[in-house]
Design an enzyme around this catalytic site. Structure first.
Site, short mmCIF file in Angstrom:
data_model
loop_
_atom_site.label_atom_id
_atom_site.label_comp_id
_atom_site.label_asym_id
_atom_site.label_seq_id
_atom_site.Cartn_x
_atom_site.Cartn_y
_atom_site.Cartn_z
N ASP A 283 0.85 -1.20 0.00
CA ASP A 283 0.00 0.00 0.00
C ASP A 283 0.89 1.25 0.00
O ASP A 283 2.04 1.20 0.43
CB ASP A 283 -0.87 -0.07 1.27
CG ASP A 283 -1.72 1.16 1.47
OD1 ASP A 283 -2.27 1.68 0.48
OD2 ASP A 283 -1.83 1.59 2.64
N ASP B 224 -0.37 5.11 0.58
CA ASP B 224 -0.73 6.14 1.56
C ASP B 224 -0.62 5.60 2.98
O ASP B 224 -1.26 4.61 3.32
CB ASP B 224 -2.19 6.60 1.35
CG ASP B 224 -2.28 7.78 0.39
OD1 ASP B 224 -1.55 8.75 0.58
OD2 ASP B 224 -3.09 7.69 -0.54
MG LIG Z 1 -2.95 3.20 3.29
#
Ligand SMILES: [Mg+2]
Length: 257
Positions: free
Chosen positions: A15, A17
């Site tokens: 991932d 962010d």
């Molecule tokens: Mg995230």
């Protein structure tokens, strides 16, 4: 050599962010850790629910930070959703950035303007900072004429340096309320987008790495993949599925485990 957590895996679905960066600034140790993993021959594909940027834009940003990344090693909810809604050369009204509209057109859709939205076959909703009442009205017109409703994801917020900002889920709530029906959301935690990322990583033992229980851990679990939750503080009980591993930040992948 001491065994580290990363030794348990051949590749990672990572991932962005809250894991690699926040608001365009890499998090401490993230670039160094990902570089070390790449040097060790680990395969890495980035998987983000941020629908605002094209894969090439995300790849260029990572490369600029010192993480050489081809666009094919990036999966965004926008790119994935664009391919889904474009199927059959559909006429699509997009609530989203110019980059997402371009990706939707590249995927084979006829992308409509707000004025043309009444003849849309499908609506694709994503969060972007240009969202306004005119887009909502256009979506309403499309919906009243029977257009199918899709969204890139349902994340209510995303992390920025000064706190949480409204995400696609917040925009989607407005559209769903106006149309009186629920969208089909295509990004994380739905298993299909994880399957695409998994294929791009290749075979072997692959872990999902992310900072959100309901998005990354839930999605990894539903896709049948082990999960590593990146989180500095303890996970409260009863907040969803349990991750297989918890690390305070990405450097934890290279800690004994
Ligand atoms: Mg995230």
């Amino acid at each position: 050599m001491t065994a580290v957590l990363a030794d348990r895996f051949d590749g990672f679905i990572v991932d962005l962010d809250g894991v690699v960066h926040v608001g365009g600034h890499p998090l401490p140790g993230a670039v160094e850790t990902l570089s070390a993993l790449a040097r060790d021959g680990k395969r890495i594909v980035y998987l983000t629910n941020d629908p605002r940027h094209a894969r090439a834009t995300v790849a260029a940003r990572l490369t600029g930070w010192g993480l050489p990344t081809p666009p094919a090693a990036v999966v965004t909810s926008g790119w994935f959703a664009a391919a889904e809604v474009a199927a059959g050369g559909a006429r699509v009204f997009v609530i989203g950035t110019d980059e997402l509209r371009a990706e939707t057109a590249e995927a084979g859709a006829v992308v409509l303007t707000a004025d043309e939205a009444g003849v849309a076959d499908r609506i694709l909703v994503s969060g972007h900072d240009g969202f306004d009442y005119a887009e909502l009205r256009a979506a309403c017109r499309a919906g009243a004429n029977g257009a199918e409703l899709f969204a890139t994801n349902r994340d209510a917020t995303f992390p920025m340096p000064d706190g949480l900002w409204p995400g696609t889920g917040a925009v989607l709530a407005a559209v769903e309320t106006a149309l009186g029906r629920r969208a089909t959301a295509l990004g994380k935690p739905e298993p299909a987008i994880f399957r695409v990322a998994h294929e791009l990583v290749g075979g072997g033992r692959v872990a999902v790495v992310g900072d959100r229980v309901q998005t990354d851990v839930e999605g990894g679990r539903r896709a049948g993949l082990p999960t590593v939750l990146v989180r500095p503080d303890p996970v409260p009980e009863g907040t969803g599925p349990r991750p297989d591993h918890v690390v305070p930040d990405l450097t934890g992948l290279l800690a004994p485990g």
